[in-house]
Design a protein around this motif. Structure first.
Motif, PDB file in Angstrom:
ATOM      1  N   HIS A 109     -18.463  44.974 100.657  1.00 40.70           N
ATOM      2  CA  HIS A 109     -18.597  44.370  99.325  1.00 40.70           C
ATOM      3  C   HIS A 109     -18.687  45.476  98.270  1.00 40.70           C
ATOM      4  N   LEU A 110     -17.646  46.300  98.197  1.00 38.97           N
ATOM      5  CA  LEU A 110     -17.632  47.400  97.234  1.00 38.97           C
ATOM      6  C   LEU A 110     -17.250  46.875  95.852  1.00 38.97           C
ATOM      7  N   THR A 111     -18.203  46.187  95.245  1.00 42.32           N
ATOM      8  CA  THR A 111     -18.063  45.668  93.888  1.00 42.32           C
ATOM      9  C   THR A 111     -19.321  46.046  93.117  1.00 42.32           C
ATOM     10  N   TRP A 112     -19.292  45.829  91.803  1.00 34.84           N
ATOM     11  CA  TRP A 112     -20.494  46.113  91.022  1.00 34.84           C
ATOM     12  C   TRP A 112     -21.657  45.242  91.486  1.00 34.84           C
ATOM     13  N   THR A 141     -37.405  61.673  93.565  1.00 35.53           N
ATOM     14  CA  THR A 141     -35.987  62.026  93.486  1.00 35.53           C
ATOM     15  C   THR A 141     -35.284  61.820  94.817  1.00 35.53           C
ATOM     16  N   HIS A 142     -36.049  61.792  95.901  1.00 39.02           N
ATOM     17  CA  HIS A 142     -35.427  61.542  97.204  1.00 39.02           C
ATOM     18  C   HIS A 142     -34.853  60.125  97.302  1.00 39.02           C
ATOM     19  N   LEU A 143     -35.334  59.203  96.491  1.00 36.13           N
ATOM     20  CA  LEU A 143     -34.804  57.839  96.554  1.00 36.13           C
ATOM     21  C   LEU A 143     -33.336  57.778  96.134  1.00 36.13           C
ATOM     22  N   PRO A 144     -32.968  58.201  94.913  1.00 38.44           N
ATOM     23  CA  PRO A 144     -31.538  58.145  94.567  1.00 38.44           C
ATOM     24  C   PRO A 144     -30.683  59.056  95.429  1.00 38.44           C
ATOM     25  N   LEU A 145     -31.243  60.177  95.874  1.00 40.54           N
ATOM     26  CA  LEU A 145     -30.481  61.074  96.739  1.00 40.54           C
ATOM     27  C   LEU A 145     -30.131  60.388  98.059  1.00 40.54           C
ATOM     28  N   THR A 146     -31.120  59.770  98.681  1.00 38.24           N
ATOM     29  CA  THR A 146     -30.885  59.093  99.959  1.00 38.24           C
ATOM     30  C   THR A 146     -29.954  57.901  99.783  1.00 38.24           C
ATOM     31  N   ALA A 147     -30.129  57.161  98.700  1.00 37.69           N
ATOM     32  CA  ALA A 147     -29.253  56.016  98.435  1.00 37.69           C
ATOM     33  C   ALA A 147     -27.810  56.469  98.240  1.00 37.69           C
ATOM     34  N   ALA A 148     -27.616  57.591  97.558  1.00 40.15           N
ATOM     35  CA  ALA A 148     -26.262  58.100  97.329  1.00 40.15           C
ATOM     36  C   ALA A 148     -25.591  58.481  98.643  1.00 40.15           C
ATOM     37  N   VAL A 149     -26.344  59.103  99.535  1.00 36.97           N
ATOM     38  CA  VAL A 149     -25.786  59.480 100.839  1.00 36.97           C
ATOM     39  C   VAL A 149     -25.373  58.228 101.619  1.00 36.97           C
ATOM     40  N   ALA A 150     -26.237  57.218 101.629  1.00 33.01           N
ATOM     41  CA  ALA A 150     -25.915  55.981 102.341  1.00 33.01           C
ATOM     42  C   ALA A 150     -24.697  55.295 101.722  1.00 33.01           C
ATOM     43  N   ALA A 151     -24.604  55.303 100.398  1.00 30.47           N
ATOM     44  CA  ALA A 151     -23.457  54.684  99.728  1.00 30.47           C
ATOM     45  C   ALA A 151     -22.166  55.435 100.038  1.00 30.47           C
ATOM     46  N   MET A 152     -22.241  56.756 100.126  1.00 28.41           N
ATOM     47  CA  MET A 152     -21.057  57.535 100.504  1.00 28.41           C
ATOM     48  C   MET A 152     -20.573  57.127 101.891  1.00 28.41           C
ATOM     49  N   GLY A 153     -21.513  56.921 102.808  1.00 24.20           N
ATOM     50  CA  GLY A 153     -21.136  56.474 104.144  1.00 24.20           C
ATOM     51  C   GLY A 153     -20.432  55.133 104.114  1.00 24.20           C
ATOM     52  N   ALA A 154     -20.909  54.232 103.246  1.00 27.86           N
ATOM     53  CA  ALA A 154     -20.265  52.923 103.123  1.00 27.86           C
ATOM     54  C   ALA A 154     -18.850  53.056 102.572  1.00 27.86           C
ATOM     55  N   ALA A 155     -18.668  53.942 101.597  1.00 25.00           N
ATOM     56  CA  ALA A 155     -17.350  54.105 100.978  1.00 25.00           C
ATOM     57  C   ALA A 155     -16.341  54.737 101.930  1.00 25.00           C
ATOM     58  N   MET A 156     -16.822  55.502 102.893  1.00 22.31           N
ATOM     59  CA  MET A 156     -15.899  56.174 103.810  1.00 22.31           C
ATOM     60  C   MET A 156     -15.153  55.191 104.702  1.00 22.31           C
ATOM     61  N   VAL A 157     -15.738  54.022 104.928  1.00 25.27           N
ATOM     62  CA  VAL A 157     -15.027  52.998 105.694  1.00 25.27           C
ATOM     63  C   VAL A 157     -13.735  52.621 104.969  1.00 25.27           C
ATOM     64  N   GLY A 158     -13.854  52.321 103.681  1.00 29.41           N
ATOM     65  CA  GLY A 158     -12.678  51.958 102.898  1.00 29.41           C
ATOM     66  C   GLY A 158     -11.700  53.108 102.740  1.00 29.41           C
ATOM     67  N   PRO A 168      -8.502  52.865  96.635  1.00 33.00           N
ATOM     68  CA  PRO A 168      -9.042  51.701  95.923  1.00 33.00           C
ATOM     69  C   PRO A 168     -10.139  52.116  94.946  1.00 33.00           C
ATOM     70  N   ALA A 169     -10.160  51.462  93.805  1.00 31.02           N
ATOM     71  CA  ALA A 169     -11.064  51.872  92.726  1.00 31.02           C
ATOM     72  C   ALA A 169     -12.522  51.913  93.172  1.00 31.02           C
ATOM     73  N   ALA A 170     -12.967  50.852  93.841  1.00 31.69           N
ATOM     74  CA  ALA A 170     -14.375  50.800  94.242  1.00 31.69           C
ATOM     75  C   ALA A 170     -14.713  51.929  95.208  1.00 31.69           C
ATOM     76  N   THR A 171     -13.826  52.176  96.169  1.00 32.45           N
ATOM     77  CA  THR A 171     -14.065  53.253  97.134  1.00 32.45           C
ATOM     78  C   THR A 171     -14.121  54.605  96.438  1.00 32.45           C
ATOM     79  N   ALA A 218     -12.203  58.715  88.974  1.00 30.44           N
ATOM     80  CA  ALA A 218     -11.515  57.888  87.979  1.00 30.44           C
ATOM     81  C   ALA A 218     -10.000  57.977  88.130  1.00 30.44           C
ATOM     82  N   VAL A 219      -9.508  59.146  88.521  1.00 32.79           N
ATOM     83  CA  VAL A 219      -8.062  59.326  88.706  1.00 32.79           C
ATOM     84  C   VAL A 219      -7.562  58.575  89.935  1.00 32.79           C
ATOM     85  N   ARG A 220      -8.412  58.469  90.951  1.00 30.70           N
ATOM     86  CA  ARG A 220      -8.096  57.743  92.186  1.00 30.70           C
ATOM     87  C   ARG A 220      -6.854  58.281  92.888  1.00 30.70           C
ATOM     88  N   PRO A 221      -6.878  59.542  93.301  1.00 34.62           N
ATOM     89  CA  PRO A 221      -5.737  60.048  94.070  1.00 34.62           C
ATOM     90  C   PRO A 221      -5.688  59.396  95.452  1.00 34.62           C
TER      91      PRO A 221
END
Length: 407
Positions: A56-59, A285-302, A313-316, A367-370
């Motif tokens: 569910h890579l949406t806002w 500060t560890h909260l947003p850092l850890t969340a960012a790492v987990a989100a990167m893992g989710a985006a790697m699937v796409g 894809p834009a969301a990925t 933003a360029v989405r290569p």
């Protein structure tokens, strides 16, 4: 001769010790297997949230992930801090961790549909979890000396308030429920910052970050970094194996590795300065850092699943590039709380500026989405820029030291 009753009493005291009083936690200890097992259980919940985000890579999906992840992280942080300040490696400590784990397991099952069909169950279970934590803090507060009663009361009240709000949110519509969770997380973290910020010197000294807590946060980051590999494996498992798909997957792993070296080369396994502001800055500060790492893992699937696409894809692209940017910036915020920030100003000041600039470029690349392969390679190169700067600094510093020794 010691009576059997006295022997049992001695054994009971050894196995079921009362919570350690504030200020009595050992400054030098090793993180035990009990804590690691607890962390692994929590990371299962993180994985559930990341897997849901991957689909569910949406806002809306990102907002739901942020709210759920924040609650899970706060519960982990709350339980970890309780054990650090008051826990022992005895039967009582094991029982308290087991109790939390028994509540966490069904919570993990509810996470994939926390924003929908299972939102009520998630809210109730999360309320129970925070109620358990509030009771643990209340039991520990009974042995407090007068100077620690105020922060203990604030911690118990704040945790109990979370339990009540979470349980009450079960009656709200799904959308309002998720928003309530997010606002509650912000309120809790703000309250924690106020509590530390208004602590007396004696109270602040008891909350100083120890080597064990530093190790604990670092180990949690390592385990969550495993989600980047999991994301790649999930993507490869659902796609036909060919050279391009495999190349994208392997490059994505290197992106995750770049997040690892960014954190551990510049901020990980280092204690913050013993000030109230630095303590709050380091912990939260560890909260947003850890969340960012987990989100990167989710985006790697796409990223892997769309290996053959002309553009990512834009969301990925946004989540992966934005996650890398957040890792860079939050690592520097963490570094600013450390001793080394003051000791090595010549390195960390330009390094911080470089990380911010590289983070901006990461967002621009997103933003360029290569194409996925190009995006992955670009992020690897960008994450390598701060590391290259640090290596160049070390080499020049060593050359200057060697030249000074020769003179």
């Amino acid at each position: 001769m010691t009576s059997r009753h006295e022997q049992w009493a001695r054994l009971r005291r050894r196995l079921w010790q009362p919570p350690r009083a504030h200020g009595e936690q050992p400054r030098e200890r090793v993180v035990g297997p009990l804590e690691l097992f607890y962390d692994l259980v929590v990371v299962v919940l993180v994985a559930q949230a990341a897997h849901h985000l991957a689909a569910h890579l949406t806002w809306h999906g990102l907002g739901e992930f942020a709210a759920v992840f924040a609650l899970v992280w706060i519960a982990w942080f709350n339980g970890s801090l309780h054990h650090e300040l008051h826990g022992y490696e005895d039967a009582r400590g094991r029982s308290m961790f087991l109790l939390q784990i028994l509540v966490l397991v069904p919570l993990g099952a509810f996470i994939p549909e926390a924003g929908g069909a299972r939102g009520v169950a998630f809210a109730v279970d999360a309320g129970v979890l925070f109620a358990v934590l509030a009771v643990l803090w209340r039991l520990a507060a009974r042995g407090d000396s007068p100077e620690f009663r105020r922060p203990s009361r604030m911690f118990v009240t704040g945790t109990a308030f979370c339990a009540v709000v979470l349980a009450a949110s079960a009656a709200l519509p799904a959308g309002a429920r998720v928003v309530t969770w997010g606002l509650l997380a912000v309120a809790y973290l703000a309250g924690f910052a106020v509590m530390i910020g208004t602590a007396t010197p004696v109270q602040a000294a008891a909350l100083t970050v120890t080597d064990a807590l530093t190790e604990r946060f670092g180990l949690f980051i390592i385990i969550v970094l495993g989600e980047t590999v999991t994301g790649v494996v999930d993507g490869l498992a659902h796609e036909p194996t060919n050279a391009l798909t495999l190349a994208v997957g392997l490059v994505a792993v290197v992106v995750g590795f770049g997040a690892w070296w960014t954190y551990f080369d510049f901020a990980g396994h280092r204690r913050p300065r013993p000030t109230r502001a630095s303590t709050v800055q380091w912990m939260l500060t560890h909260l947003p850092l850890t969340a960012a790492v987990a989100a990167m893992g989710a985006a790697m699937v796409g990223l892997v699943e769309h290996s053959h696409a002309g553009r990512t894809p834009a969301a990925t692209a946004w989540v992966l590039s934005g996650g890398a940017a957040v890792v860079l910036c939050t690592t520097m915020v963490l570094a600013a709380s450390l001793y080394v920030w003051c000791l090595e100003r010549a390195l960390y000041r330009p390094l911080a500026r470089t990380c911010v600039a590289v983070a901006a470029v990461c967002v621009g690349v997103g933003a360029v989405r290569p194409a996925p392969l190009a995006l992955g390679i670009a992020l690897v190169l960008l994450l390598g820029v701060p590391w290259g700067l640090a290596v160049a600094y070390r080499l020049s510093h060593e050359e200057e030291s060697a030249a000074a020794d020769r003179r």
